[in-house]
Each structure stands twice: as structure tokens, then as C-alpha cells.
Design an enzyme around this catalytic site. Structure first.
Site, short mmCIF file in Angstrom:
data_model
loop_
_atom_site.label_atom_id
_atom_site.label_comp_id
_atom_site.label_asym_id
_atom_site.label_seq_id
_atom_site.Cartn_x
_atom_site.Cartn_y
_atom_site.Cartn_z
CD GLN B 127 12.70 24.75 -41.48
OE1 GLN B 127 12.51 25.94 -41.24
NE2 GLN B 127 13.86 24.16 -41.29
CB SER B 162 7.69 30.58 -39.10
OG SER B 162 8.67 30.70 -38.11
CD GLU B 245 16.93 27.36 -40.95
OE1 GLU B 245 17.46 26.29 -40.62
OE2 GLU B 245 15.90 27.81 -40.43
C1 LIG Z 1 11.12 33.16 -34.34
C2 LIG Z 1 11.37 31.71 -34.55
C3 LIG Z 1 10.90 31.09 -35.70
C4 LIG Z 1 11.13 29.72 -35.91
N1 LIG Z 1 10.60 29.12 -37.02
C5 LIG Z 1 10.77 27.78 -37.21
C6 LIG Z 1 10.16 27.08 -38.30
O1 LIG Z 1 9.49 27.70 -39.13
N2 LIG Z 1 10.33 25.76 -38.43
C7 LIG Z 1 11.08 25.05 -37.55
O2 LIG Z 1 11.22 23.85 -37.74
N3 LIG Z 1 11.65 25.65 -36.48
C8 LIG Z 1 11.51 27.00 -36.29
N4 LIG Z 1 12.07 27.62 -35.19
C9 LIG Z 1 12.78 26.78 -34.22
C10 LIG Z 1 14.27 27.01 -34.16
O3 LIG Z 1 14.90 26.42 -35.25
C11 LIG Z 1 14.75 26.44 -32.83
O4 LIG Z 1 14.14 27.17 -31.80
C12 LIG Z 1 16.23 26.53 -32.68
O5 LIG Z 1 16.87 25.68 -33.59
C13 LIG Z 1 16.67 26.19 -31.25
O6 LIG Z 1 16.12 24.99 -30.81
P1 LIG Z 1 15.40 24.87 -29.40
O7 LIG Z 1 14.39 25.97 -29.35
O8 LIG Z 1 14.95 23.52 -29.22
O9 LIG Z 1 16.51 25.23 -28.36
P2 LIG Z 1 17.62 24.20 -27.84
O10 LIG Z 1 18.21 23.50 -29.00
O11 LIG Z 1 17.09 23.40 -26.73
O12 LIG Z 1 18.68 25.23 -27.30
C14 LIG Z 1 18.64 25.78 -25.98
C15 LIG Z 1 19.98 26.44 -25.72
O13 LIG Z 1 21.00 25.43 -25.76
C16 LIG Z 1 21.99 25.80 -26.67
N5 LIG Z 1 22.52 24.61 -27.33
C17 LIG Z 1 21.85 23.58 -27.89
N6 LIG Z 1 22.69 22.70 -28.44
C18 LIG Z 1 23.93 23.18 -28.25
C19 LIG Z 1 25.24 22.75 -28.60
N7 LIG Z 1 25.46 21.63 -29.31
N8 LIG Z 1 26.27 23.52 -28.22
C20 LIG Z 1 26.07 24.65 -27.51
N9 LIG Z 1 24.90 25.11 -27.15
C21 LIG Z 1 23.82 24.39 -27.52
C22 LIG Z 1 21.30 26.69 -27.67
O14 LIG Z 1 22.22 27.53 -28.33
C23 LIG Z 1 20.35 27.45 -26.78
O15 LIG Z 1 21.03 28.52 -26.19
C24 LIG Z 1 11.86 28.98 -34.96
C25 LIG Z 1 12.34 29.61 -33.83
C26 LIG Z 1 12.10 30.96 -33.60
C27 LIG Z 1 12.62 31.60 -32.36
#
Ligand SMILES: Cc1cc2nc3c(=O)[nH]c(=O)nc-3n(C[C@H](O)[C@H](O)[C@H](O)COP(=O)(O)OP(=O)(O)OC[C@H]3O[C@@H](n4cnc5c(N)ncnc54)[C@H](O)[C@@H]3O)c2cc1C
Lengths: 371, 406
Positions: B127, B162, B245
Site C-alpha cells: 500500500q 510495509s 484497513e
Molecule cells: C510499522 C508501520 C507500518 C506502516 N506501513 C504503512 C504502509 O504499508 N503503507 C502506508 O501507506 N503507510 C504505512 N505506514 C504509515 C502510517 O500510516 C503513518 O505513519 C501514520 O498514518 C501516521 O502518519 P505520519 O507518520 O505522517 O505522522 P503524522 O501524521 O505527521 O503524525 C504525527 C503526530 O501528529 C498527530 N496528528 C496528526 N494529525 C492529527 C490530527 N488531525 N489530530 C490530532 N493529532 C494529529 C499524530 O497522531 C501523531 O502523533 C506505516 C507506519 C508504521 C509505523
């Protein structure tokens, strides 16, 4: 997989809910808060008229002969409105104790009256500001006479009879029945954190009483009684949690601050989400407690403790945070938030503190793992 | 109330048990540290065996290689399968999210081409949604696709993908119009991960393992017929994936259970006594047991609804909020109980084969993946409790004029 109440049980629940929505609004309960009546007499009478006080009492003793599951759904509704009635004392505690552990004569004498709501019963267990245990109970029974002091006793100012936990003279504890209308009993109403629910100090001076069956086994009997009560109270707590959560949500959707409803602030949204999470954990654990109680399962102690801990956590959180969501208005005498603030604390302690129930749960887990 | 199967469910369970006994491998610890190639080999073999017998993707129609069964049958199979060494992790994203999206939005031809091989485990999908600029706010993504005749040319970067390092295909959401508000300018495609211009670079996680990747797109050409849904409908298509998901991720993970923690506390000395006699240890154990039981029983409530053919309530939405944090806290506490020795992360020395330490690392990712704790609380507040969505400063602003960080 059938982990849900039956349609019949849901129907009872719906009936009770409608009745209470109609007759037991916060304005009615407030009359008790303001000392205008000791409990909501009309509500109590309505519950009695519906036969609910006899729900789990066998038909031969004048009850409806239903079971624990029916009592659970009723409890949830009573908890939802934080009703000011002696249902828990009379039903989950006194009636259940007599039904479980009374002699045949005691059952025949008391159960029909309890079922019909002619009398109100209670349990007199605690003896002050410490955890009551099989080793520290001082109230004594000898030669048909009761001596000692019990406090706080729920509904003690007006209950007609009490099941009393007495010292069995160095051999643990026993359960006895006393008619509180007889000589040798004095009562004094206590001030408590939930004044909507009466609590009293009962003093016994040579009060005539009778032991219940199976003497020498009192500790196990009391534990069984409290396990059952823990499940019923858990349902009250679940109902109360949902009510407090909805009250907070509804207020948050109306109240404006900084040009928008406070429900749009994440600190508020996440607080509500946490209430929901705790509510659902509590509900699932309460269901399991109900199932084990109804099945008379050997796992009841563990399930009851789990249900009680989850429900206490949920209701205390929702009770407190509901006030917080309301801001200043939530802290006033006029606000209805106080009903759940008070009740959640009462229910968290009424049959033993969270610390003690957690300890008990872990003892169950230890025993199970060891086996 | 009971946990019993209906007669039909019991018959199905018996059939499944018999089949598993004849076909599945018993659990063994020796599989803990297998190399990736070996994991893939075993996973694919097991998936093909299941598909052959109609036990892969049980709820999907038979014509697509599924089992043509009910949700409750799929749950029963899962319960029984979990008693065996039955590796399925590498397919979770593809079969849980990507292929359902292809099935909902792809052409007949693509469904014919891709669904069966994925069900059989011959091809694995990933994904490609999250980007350095945003994962929670995935609609703020910047990878762009420009039309060139019958083709689109993709440039940009995905991250946290992933399994990209072993996947054959992926679904990728890209920006096709930066002049409209962010949700409106997106389009979804499927891509062959071996296309020229795709470069996969593994990311080392803080745990030291590498399960996810950066994926760079440099002039990657995809045909217009690889589009899933209309141009500009990418967000709508992505929502199909994200809905799935939540179903796929909600289940929780293994690791040290409360039962294991009780055993550890019995055999670990604290203050000259077994830790299990310490009041604060007992209190924590009780709290986690209540959560663990509560989650299990909440699943039973959902299953009850499914078993009766009803729509389950929203209660399962609490699952990951509770389980991820519990994993982290329980792992941390199991380490605390071992005092300074708790810092040792060595299966040969550490209690429980260092499972608390692994769980504590893994949970940090689990609290973020598939919707962070915070986003999931927003979802409960908005969808379950009916509270308003967050105020958005980017809602009606064209994407290329949006405020953005680094
Ligand atoms: C082990 C692992 C596997 C993954 N696998 C995949 C994959 O296969 N494909 C894929 O596409 N993605 C994948 N991801 C990505 C994952 O979906 C994102 O890391 C996740 O959605 C958070 O986005 P970000 O890392 O950009 O953090 P951000 O969105 O920048 O978040 C940073 C912080 O801000 C907070 N935050 C953000 N927006 C808000 C809001 N509106 N209100 C309150 N707080 C908020 C979050 O909760 C977090 O604490 C994976 C992540 C991990 C850790």
C-alpha cells in the site's frame, strides 16, 4: 456464539427504561438530594408494582422466578438515571442473601415480603473507615442477641430487615438476620458523598437476631453474595457511565467557546472517546460476569472482580470528566452532573474498594495459573 | 448467553479442524528468527494450500478464488488456524486492503488478472499511501502524476511502505491536479513494483529491524488503464482501502500476555519477595487483565451479531486504541520488574525470550501504523459519538496554496 441478552430480557430492559425515563428524571431524584424524602417513594412503588423487586425470587416465595440476567438489565437502567431507591440493598444484597443462604423458614418468612415490596432489606457489613474482613468484624452474635455497631449501612435509616455480618467467635464470620423494627436497634443517618442514597449507623444492643444456614462457612457465603452484587452493580455502573458520557457529549455540542462548539476541540473529543472506550470494556466484562453468575460457574469470582474493576474505572472516569466538560456550571448545585459524580464514587466503594477487588482478581489469576 | 457454536458453525469448525490437522504444521519456537526468504517461501506455500481448499479469503466469491463463505466462517477458520504455525503476515496488507480496492474499482480484466494470484499467495501487494509530508493527513500527499498520451508519469516519494522490498504490485495514490483542494486532486493507480523508475530503499526501524521502506518514483510510466476509479476520485478510492484497513489492523498482536506476566511476577524477585506479592505489581496486572478480557469479550459481542446475521455495533472501534497502548505499557512494566536487568534485550538471557522488550519496541510502531492513537480517538468521537470534525484550514484552499511545513 450467543454473547448477548435475549429478546425477552431486552424487552424487560426497554420497559424499565421507559418507566424510569418517565418517572425518574433528575428532578425527581433531586427531591431526595434536597432532603424532601428519604428515597424516591413513587419510583420505588412503581418498581414494586412492576414486580421487579421479586425478579429473581422463586415463584414459590412470591417472586417472578427469573434469573440474574433479568436483574442485570434492570440494574443497568437504574444506574442510568442514578435512581434514589433501595433496590440494590433490598434486591442484590438482602433478597439474594436470604435466597442463597437463608433457612427454609427464613426464606418462607422474608422472601414473599421482600418480593412484594412490603419490606425493604439491606446488608450490614462495614464497621467504620477501614476494610471489613473476616478477621476484624466485631459485631457479635450470642444467645439469639446481636451486639455491636455497623456503618455505613445502605438504606439503614429505613430498612426493615438487615442481613448482618457477625463475628463467629474466633471462627471467622457468619450471616445473621435482624428485624430492624425490633427493640435494641438504634439508627442514625450519616452524611455521605452520595446523600441521594441513604446510609446509616446501626447500633445493636441485645437486638434479637437469627443466624442463617451453614454456620462456619460465613466467609465463603459473603464472598459469593458480594460476587453476585459486584455483577449487578457493574451493570448500574455501565448505565451510569453511558448517561454521564451522553450528558457530556450533549452539553459539548451546545456550548460555544472561542467562536465554536467545545465538542470540536480535540481535548474534549478525546476525553469523550476515552469514556466510550472504557464504557465498552466495562460492558463486555459486565456481560461476562452476568453469564458466569447466571451459569453458577466456578469462574464467577474472577469474572465478577473483572466486571467490577472495569465498571468502576469507567464510571469514575465518566463521572468526573463529565463535570470537567461542563466547566463552572457543572460544579453547581443546580447541575445534574453531580448525580453521577456522587454515585460513581459511592458505587466504587460500596462493596469494597477497587484496590481490594484488584487484589482479589490477581489472587484468582494466581490460583488459576498454578492449577 | 453462551459461547457455543450454532449447529452449522460447529459442523464447519469440525470440518476445519480435520482439514488443519491433516494439512497445517504444529507451532514451534524454531521459527522465530527465520530469514525473510524462508518466511516468504513458507507463507506462500501455506497460502496456496489454503486457496486450493477454499480457505483463503473465505468471504470472497469463489469465482475470484475465495471460499464463498460467511464472515463467521472466516472467523472460525482464523481461530482454529491460530493454533498452528500458519504464517500469513506478508499477505495482510495486500489481501486485507489492496485487493479489495482492486475488486471495488478495477476493470473486469484487472480483476481476472490479479485477484486469484493474490489469493493464492503467488503475488504480494503493498500500500503506497503515506509520504514524508503526511500519513495521518494522507490526502496532503505530493507525489504527482502527469498525463502523457495514454500514459501517466509519476514522480515523487512514498514512505513507510510495509513489505515494498518483497512485493510484486502496489496501489499508489498520487496527485493529478494541484490546482484544486487537496481531496479533489487525487487519483489511484496500481503499479508493478518492478517498473523502471521505482526504487525501494529499506528503512531501518528504531527496533533495528527493517519491515518498511522508502519508495522513490522517478518518471515511472503507468498506463491509463491502470487507473482505479476516475481521475480526481483517488480519495474516494483510498477510503475503500482505509475502511478495510481498520478491519485488518484491529486484531492486535501476540507477545507477552497477562498470564505470562503473572508467571514472570511469580518468579521475579522484588524487595526480597516474589514481585507478584507487591501491591503495585498486582494492581497493574489487574488493570491489564481487565483490558485484555474486555477486548476479547468485545470481539465476542461483535461475533454474536455476525453469528445472528446482524450488523455489529461500533464497539470494535476501541480495539487498537486499547491494545497498542497496553502492549507498550505491559512491555515496559515487564522490563521494570527485572530492575536494571530489564534493559537486556537478548533472547538467551532475558525473561520470556525478550518478548517484553520486543513488544515495547513493536508497540511504538503499532500505535502509529494504520491510524495513530489520536486519529482513532477522532474517529470514535466523530463517527460513534457524532461530534464535529476538526476545524480545517486547508479545506477549500487549492492544494498548491496550502500552508505546509518542512
Ligand atoms: C510499522 C508501520 C507500518 C506502516 N506501513 C504503512 C504502509 O504499508 N503503507 C502506508 O501507506 N503507510 C504505512 N505506514 C504509515 C502510517 O500510516 C503513518 O505513519 C501514520 O498514518 C501516521 O502518519 P505520519 O507518520 O505522517 O505522522 P503524522 O501524521 O505527521 O503524525 C504525527 C503526530 O501528529 C498527530 N496528528 C496528526 N494529525 C492529527 C490530527 N488531525 N489530530 C490530532 N493529532 C494529529 C499524530 O497522531 C501523531 O502523533 C506505516 C507506519 C508504521 C509505523
Amino acid at each position: 456464539m450467543n454473547f448477548d441478552f435475549s429478546d425477552d430480557q431486552k424487552m424487560i430492559k426497554e420497559q424499565v427504561r421507559k418507566f424510569l425515563a418517565d418517572k425518574c428524571g433528575y428532578a425527581v431524584t433531586r427531591r431526595v438530594l434536597e432532603g424532601k424524602e428519604p428515597y424516591s417513594r413513587d419510583v420505588w412503588k412503581g418498581l414494586v408494582d412492576m414486580g421487579l423487586t421479586g425478579t429473581a425470587i422463586p415463584e414459590e416465595h412470591g417472586g417472578l422466578g427469573l434469573g440474574a440476567l433479568e436483574l442485570c438489565v434492570i440494574a443497568e437502567e437504574l444506574g442510568r438515571v442514578a435512581a434514589a431507591v433501595p433496590f440494590s440493598s433490598s434486591v442484590y444484597l438482602a433478597s439474594e442473601a436470604i435466597n442463597l443462604f437463608g433457612t427454609d423458614a427464613q426464606k418462607a418468612n422474608w422472601l414473599p415480603k421482600l418480593a412484594a415490596g412490603e419490606i425493604i432489606g439491606t446488608l450490614a457489613w462495614a464497621e467504620g473507615t477501614h476494610q471489613p474482613t473476616a478477621r476484624n468484624i466485631k459485631t457479635s452474635f450470642a444467645g439469639g442477641k446481636l451486639n455491636g455497631e455497623k456503618l455505613p449501612v445502605p438504606d439503614g435509616s429505613y430498612a426493615d430487615i438487615a442481613v448482618v455480618v457477625v463475628s463467629a467467635g474466633g471462627k471467622g464470620i457468619s450471616l445473621a438476620i435482624v428485624d430492624l423494627r425490633e427493640a435494641g436497634v438504634t439508627r442514625e443517618t450519616l452524611t455521605t458523598v452520595d446523600i441521594v442514597r441513604d446510609h446509616a449507623r446501626l447500633t445493636f444492643k441485645d437486638a434479637p437476631a437469627e443466624l442463617m444456614s451453614d454456620q462456619g462457612n460465613g466467609e465463603a457465603q459473603l464472598a459469593r453474595l458480594l460476587d453476585g452484587a459486584a455483577v449487578f452493580f457493574a451493570f448500574e455502573q455501565v448505565g451510569g457511565t453511558e448517561a454521564a458520557m451522553n450528558m457530556a457529549r450533549d452539553y459539548a455540542m451546545e456550548r460555544f467557546a472561542f467562536g465554536r462548539v467545545i465538542a470540536s476541540y480535540q481535548a474534549i473529543k478525546h476525553k469523550l472517546a476515552d469514556m466510550y472506550v472504557k464504557l465498552e470494556l466495562a460492558r463486555s466484562n459486565a456481560y461476562f460476569g452476568a453469564m458466569q453468575l447466571n451459569d453458577q460457574s466456578a469462574e464467577l469470582p474472577e469474572a465478577a472482580a473483572t466486571a467490577r474493576i472495569a465498571a468502576t474505572d469507567a464510571y469514575c472516569f465518566a463521572g468526573q470528566e463529565n463535570v470537567q466538560v461542563h466547566g463552572g456550571i457543572g460544579y453547581t448545585w443546580e447541575a445534574d452532573t453531580q448525580f453521577h459524580y456522587r454515585r460513581s464514587k459511592l458505587l466504587s466503594l460500596t462493596i469494597g474498594s477497587p484496590v481490594n477487588w484488584k487484589n482479589k482478581l490477581v489472587s484468582c489469576l494466581e490460583a488459576r495459573n498454578a492449577a | 448467553m453462551d459461547f457455543n457454536d450454532t449447529p452449522e458453525e460447529a459442523a464447519y469448525r469440525a470440518k476445519v479442524r480435520e482439514w488443519l490437522a491433516a494439512n497445517a504444521k504444529p507451532k514451534s519456537d524454531a521459527n522465530d528468527n527465520l530469514r525473510l526468504a524462508e518466511v516468504l517461501k513458507r507463507s506462500k506455500a501455506w497460502q496456496a494450500t489454503k486457496a486450493e481448499a477454499g480457505y483463503a479469503c473465505i468471504t470472497w466469491p469463489k469465482e475470484w478464488g475465495g471460499g464463498g463463505g460467511s464472515t463467521i466462517e472466516s472467523v472460525i477458520f482464523g481461530q482454529e488456524e491460530s493454533k498452528y504455525d500458519a504464517p500469513a503476515g506478508v499477505f495482510a496488507i495486500g489481501l486485507g486492503m489492496c485487493i479489495p480496492t482492486v475488486m471495488a474499482w478495477g476493470s473486469e480484466e484487472h480483476k481476472k488478472r490479479f485477484v486469484k494470484p493474490a489469493v493464492r499467495g503467488d503475488e504480494i501487494w503493498c500500500q503506497l499511501f503515506s509520504e514524508p509530508a503526511g500519513g495521518s493527513d494522507v490526502a496532503g500527499l505530493r507525489t504527482r502524476a502527469e498525463k502523457d498520451g495514454d500514459e501517466w508519469v509519476i514522480n515523487g516519494q512514498k514512505v513507510w511502505t510495509s513489505g515494498a522490498h518483497y512485493c510484486d504490485y502496489g496501489i499508489v495514490v498520487v496527485r493529478t491536479d494541484p490546482n484544486v483542494p487537496k481531496h479533489k486532486g487525487l487519483t489511484m493507480f496500481w503499479v508493478d513494483m518492478k517498473s523502471p523508475g521505482i526504487e525501494v530503499r529499506p528503512i531501518k526501524q528504531m527496533s533495528g529491524d527493517s519491515n518498511f521502506n522508502e519508495v522513490f518514483f522517478t518518471d515511472v510510466r503507468v498506463n491509463d488503464d491502470q487507473r482505479l476509479g476516475n481521475v480526481g476520485d483517488g480519495w474516494k478510492v483510498a477510503l475503500t482501502t482505509l475502511m478495510n484497513e481498520r478491519l485488518a489492523v484491529g486484531g492486535g498482536m501476540g507477545g507477552t500476555s497477562v498470564k505470562d506476566l503473572v508467571e514472570m511476577a511469580r518468579s521475579t524477585e522484588m524487595d526480597g519477595m516474589p514481585a507478584l506479592q507487591n501491591g503495585s505489581v498486582r494492581e497493574r496486572i489487574a488493570d491489564w487483565y481487565v483490558q485484555e478480557q474486555g477486548l476479547k469479550l468485545t470481539r465476542y459481542r461483535t461475533l454474536t451479531a455476525l453469528s445472528k446475521g446482524q450488523t455489529p455495533g461500533p464497539e470494535s472501534s476501541i480495539s487498537k486504541i486499547v491494545s497498542a497502548k497496553k502492549m507498550q505499557d505491559l512491555g515496559a512494566f515487564a522490563m521494570d520488574m527485572q530492575d536494571i536487568g530489564g534493559i537486556i534485550r537478548d533472547p538467551e538471557i532475558s525473561a520470556e525470550n525478550a518478548s517484553p522488550q520486543e513488544m515495547w519496541f513493536g508497540a511504538a510502531g503499532y500505535r502509529i501504523a494504520g491510524g495513530t492513537d489520536e486519529i482513532l480517538r477522532n474517529i470514535v468521537a466523530e463517527r460513534v459519538l457524532g461530534m464535529p470534525g476538526d476545524i480545517r484550514v486547508d479545506k477549500d484552499v487549492p492544494f498548491n496554496q496550502m500552508p505546509r511545513g518542512k
